[in-house]
Enzyme design. Structure first.
Site, mmCIF file in Angstrom:
data_model
loop_
_atom_site.group_PDB
_atom_site.id
_atom_site.type_symbol
_atom_site.label_atom_id
_atom_site.label_comp_id
_atom_site.label_asym_id
_atom_site.label_seq_id
_atom_site.Cartn_x
_atom_site.Cartn_y
_atom_site.Cartn_z
ATOM 1 N N ASP A 1 -6.406 18.911 54.728
ATOM 2 C CA ASP A 1 -4.762 19.567 54.566
ATOM 3 C C ASP A 1 -3.954 18.107 55.186
ATOM 4 O OD1 ASP A 1 -2.858 21.379 54.416
ATOM 5 O OD2 ASP A 1 -4.485 22.868 55.119
ATOM 6 N N ASP B 1 0.787 19.982 52.596
ATOM 7 C CA ASP B 1 1.632 21.298 52.866
ATOM 8 C C ASP B 1 3.051 21.063 53.002
ATOM 9 O OD1 ASP B 1 1.322 23.780 54.799
ATOM 10 O OD2 ASP B 1 2.644 22.615 56.055
ATOM 11 N N GLU C 1 1.562 22.055 47.857
ATOM 12 C CA GLU C 1 2.125 23.255 48.253
ATOM 13 C C GLU C 1 3.455 22.999 48.232
ATOM 14 O OE1 GLU C 1 2.097 26.482 51.810
ATOM 15 O OE2 GLU C 1 2.402 24.434 52.255
ATOM 16 N N HIS D 1 -4.642 30.988 53.684
ATOM 17 C CA HIS D 1 -4.716 31.466 55.146
ATOM 18 C C HIS D 1 -3.254 31.991 55.563
ATOM 19 C CE1 HIS D 1 -2.695 27.510 54.412
ATOM 20 N NE2 HIS D 1 -2.121 27.511 55.647
ATOM 21 N N ASP D 2 -2.473 31.989 54.523
ATOM 22 C CA ASP D 2 -0.986 32.499 54.851
ATOM 23 C C ASP D 2 -0.735 33.974 54.210
ATOM 24 O OD1 ASP D 2 -0.013 30.212 56.765
ATOM 25 O OD2 ASP D 2 0.561 29.242 54.735
#
Length: 570
Positions: free
Chosen positions: A110, A218, A276, A348-349
């Site tokens: 990430d 991210d 993302e 994860h979100d």
């Protein structure tokens, strides 16, 4: 709905190996705990590589393990080139890379470079004085003209943070505000400063030299902002507004991504880059993923995970029949010939897919496998979020004290001003909160689900007594083994990775049907995304086709059972 076919792609090359790959996301804190402290760690991941190999995935995406104060579960980084002791050491990362590579898998890290932690040395220098050389590495501004610093409404803009409250925090020592689109402990880097970009690129090269095979980036579409920092239309309840149009997909975004490609990725082994991009539209996604523009391989878009709320995940709305299929097929048609799709329902979100889009009660197995079938057999790179491959459901939170996520805690703090009771607040968090995806992976039926020998940092879902990996390995009808077959189908059948995509009208909005074609090879995917039986209308030329995969025993009937998925070949 359209029946327009997308052109098939050429055979994959070393440079675009990711078109036939399957990615598995690990959220380390909740994956596997090797030392009994209740927090997952890198050695825990190493201990579960057999599971990943058994599943058949090609890439492991590792959520942040960098040194961090953990204000936002590691997405607030204080040292990009070290591992937080709660997760292990750099030597552990090296061992994980070696273990994955030895089994033909790759590791993606990430990359969180829109912001750092306020404890990062860069920010500590930046805030130390107005004339510090790193002052311009972040966004600093005076209070609004005519206001007193620190008073309500004095912030330089009226933007609302992703985590609630203003996007600006006053630094008492220097008298200026700093920008943070997320938590106050996550100040935004100023990518307008070339020194910032050089430092980021140097760090990325350091990780690639260490053996990492790419990055999931991210909120990468937030790195270029409108330097005028204008106000947004205010909400009369709070006075704050949505500044998204002023800080997302900014004027220099594509310039930065192309520069990153040149400075970091060119001349290296084949890698994978994933951006993302909350709020991305088709046009921006095409620009970003067009190979000729040399930016990113693929992006995460958010349209389909916004269908069941009104723009705020804690403001749910009903999911309309057929809406999920329409959204996903729209992106297939938009990106298929030029760009590339990231295929996901969970991360994860996001809440657990089977609880959100399926039926985690009566048709738990059927809906989990139907959703997986329709997703993995589209064109794009599929992502499996840890536990999704065994059908993990939303968490079980008895009260607000069981909540751990900063986003949900901030919503709880604001719930009174929104006129919500404690029970209403809890119900909305139970439905949309990120903790749903962060309960420990359910490895077995033992104490703490085999995740840890200690007390986990967040509660284990009680349904681990029957819903766990160990119970599914030898069950040919399990969710896990259905995922194995989907992964194998992508690897073994070029039509899955490279074929065209044509939406098929099956006569009912509950049915998502589409055809994949590559040369003479054809697959038809038919999925009933509802809890009722449906009579699907299939094309006449598919009569007598052979069934290659299904989530029910073949009964020879044309009628689709609740949450039934079939894959046919001619």
């Amino acid at each position: 709905m359209t029946d327009t076919a997308l052109a098939p792609l050429a055979a994959p090359t070393d440079d675009d190996w990711w078109t036939s790959a399957v990615v598995y996301q690990v959220y380390p804190r909740s994956f596997a705990d090797s030392d009994g402290d209740g927090v997952g760690d890198i050695r825990g991941i190493i201990g579960k590589v057999d599971h990943l190999q058994r599943l058949g995935v090609d890439v492991v995406w590792l959520s942040p393990v960098y040194t961090s104060p953990q204000a936002d579960a590691g997405y607030d980084i204080s040292d990009y080139q070290d591992v937080d002791p709660v997760f292990g050491t750099l030597a552990d990362i090296d061992e994980l890379i070696a273990e994955l590579h030895s089994r033909g898998m790759r590791l993606v890290m990430d990359l969180v470079v829109n912001h750092t932690s306020d404890e990062h040395p860069w920010f500590r220098e930046s805030r130390s004085s107005i004339d510090n050389p790193k002052r311009d590495w972040y966004w600093w501004r005076d209070a609004r003209p005519g206001s007193t610093p620190g008073e309500p409404g004095a912030e330089p803009t009226n933007w609302e943070s992703f985590f609630s409250g203003p996007t600006w925090t006053l630094d008492e020592e220097t008298g200026q505000y700093y920008l943070h689109l997320f938590d106050p402990k996550q100040p935004d880097l100023n990518w307008e400063n070339p020194e910032v970009r050089r430092a980021v690129y140097s760090m990325m090269r350091w990780w690639l030299d260490r053996g990492v095979d790419g990055f999931r980036m991210d909120v990468i579409n937030l790195i270029s902002k409108d330097t005028a920092l204008p106000d947004a239309e205010p909400d009369p309840r709070t006075g704050r507004g949505d500044g998204f149009p002023h800080y997302a997909h900014g004027p220099r975004l594509h310039e930065y991504l192309q520069e990153m490609r040149r400075e970091v990725f060119d001349g290296r082994r084949p890698l994978i880059t994933v951006g993302e991009m909350p709020g991305v539209d088709v046009d921006e996604a095409l620009l970003t993923t067009d190979p000729a523009r040399r930016e990113l391989n693929m992006v995460f878009q958010f349209e389909h995970v916004g269908l069941d709320h009104d723009g705020n995940k804690f403001q749910p709305v009903p999911l309309e029949p057929g809406a999920l299929a329409d959204s996903l097929s729209g992106w297939q048609e938009a990106l298929g010939e030029t760009g590339w799709n990231s295929l996901y329902l969970s991360n994860h979100d996001q809440p657990r897919a089977v609880s959100r889009f399926g039926d985690d009660g009566e048709f738990w197995r059927e809906s989990a496998t139907a959703l997986a079938t329709m997703l993995h057999l589209q064109r794009g790179t599929p992502y499996i979020y840890q536990g999704e491959e065994i059908g993990m459901t939303n968490g079980s939170f008895d009260d607000l004290d069981a909540i751990r996520d900063v986003e949900s805690l901030n919503f709880r703090a604001r719930s009174a001003e929104l006129g919500l009771t404690a029970e209403q607040t809890l119900e909305r968090i139970r439905r949309g909160g990120r903790d749903n995806a962060r309960t420990p992976v359910q490895w077995d039926a033992g104490e703490q689900a085999g995740f840890s020998t200690g007390a986990p940092w967040i509660g284990v879902n009680p349904n681990h007594s029957w819903l766990n990996a160990a119970a599914q390995y030898d069950d040919e009808g399990s969710v896990f083994n259905h995922y194995r077959r989907l992964v194998a189908l992508r690897h073994e059948n070029p039509v899955v990775a490279r074929g065209d995509f044509t939406r098929v009208d099956a006569g009912d909005p509950a049915v998502f049907a589409f055809e994949r074609r590559l040369g003479d090879e054809r697959l038809l995917v038919v999925a009933n995304l509802s809890g009722a039986g449906v009579d699907a209308e299939l094309p006449a030329d598919w009569a007598g086709a052979s069934q290659v995969l299904a989530n029910y025993p073949d009964d020879g009937a044309a009628r689709l059972r609740p949450w039934e998925a079939r894959v046919l070949a001619v």
